[in-house]
Motif scaffolding. Structure first.
Motif, PDB file in Angstrom:
ATOM      1  N   THR A 132      21.833  48.617  40.376  1.00  0.00           N
ATOM      2  CA  THR A 132      23.175  48.511  39.779  1.00  0.00           C
ATOM      3  C   THR A 132      23.181  47.616  38.540  1.00  0.00           C
ATOM      4  N   GLN A 133      22.125  46.844  38.347  1.00  0.00           N
ATOM      5  CA  GLN A 133      22.072  45.877  37.246  1.00  0.00           C
ATOM      6  C   GLN A 133      21.350  46.394  36.005  1.00  0.00           C
ATOM      7  N   TYR A 145      20.504  46.680  44.813  1.00  0.00           N
ATOM      8  CA  TYR A 145      21.159  45.670  43.976  1.00  0.00           C
ATOM      9  C   TYR A 145      20.623  45.725  42.553  1.00  0.00           C
ATOM     10  N   ASN A 146      19.317  45.745  42.412  1.00  0.00           N
ATOM     11  CA  ASN A 146      18.729  45.778  41.070  1.00  0.00           C
ATOM     12  C   ASN A 146      19.048  47.078  40.340  1.00  0.00           C
TER      13      ASN A 146
END
Length: 194
Positions: free
Chosen positions: A43-44, A40-41
């Motif tokens: 992709t950020q 998740y991180n």
């Protein structure tokens, strides 16, 4: 004999006691959850340094809560006030609660008076992560560095904490070293306490 053999019911989750004993989490569940956190991180952010910073921030929140819980459970709400005491607490008690064993080593830096290192041959967060070649030296140990920084900051020992890979001769995988560089105020306070 009403209620004999039944577990005590709590109306509110806040009424439950904190000292219920040690609970263990399945290794596969932790590996999956941590992998999702990394993905998740990833992709950020745009670069590896930002990804490591985000993992460190997530670990920081965990570290602050772990200190509160362990001070309540293990130390009767007392906290360490000395530098070596808090390092020993992290190296043994915190590491054992989080990873099921004491850290491999705790060493004082030879070049700088304010540096200490916690080394782990095979850090749990790096065990199940495969890093693509384009991500270079990405180290998931940044999450653990954040936990250590959270514990230290919450205990009143501000420090810069980073995770590094250190190659081991004859080994394919490098060991992870958590480098702790304490703020000047911590060293002055320690010198004053004698």
């Amino acid at each position: 004999m009403i209620g004999v053999g039944k577990a005590k019911q709590y109306a509110n989750v806040l009424d439950k006691p904190l000292s219920r004993g040690r609970q263990e989490v399945s290794l596969s569940a932790f590996a999956f959850l941590f992998s999702e956190l990394v993905q998740y991180n990833q992709t950020q952010v745009d670069n590896i340094a930002e990804l490591e910073r985000r993992l460190e921030d997530a670990g920081y929140a965990v570290g602050a809560r772990v200190l509160e819980l362990l001070c309540h459970r293990e130390k009767g709400n007392r906290r360490e006030t000395r530098l070596l005491g808090i390092l020993s607490f992290i190296h043994s008690t915190v590491w054992k609660v989080l990873f099921g064993k004491v850290a491999d080593s705790l060493e004082k830096g030879t070049e700088h008076e304010d540096e200490y290192m916690i080394s782990e041959k095979e850090l749990l967060v790096n065990r199940f992560i495969s890093v693509p070649k384009d991500m270079g030296a990405f180290n998931c140990g940044a999450f653990v560095a954040g936990i250590v920084r959270g514990v230290l900051d919450s205990a009143g020992f501000p420090a810069v904490v980073t995770a590094h890979f250190v190659p081991i001769e004859g080994q394919q995988r490098p060991r992870t070293t958590i480098l702790i560089k304490f703020a000047e105020e911590v060293l002055r306070r320690e010198a004053r306490l004698g």
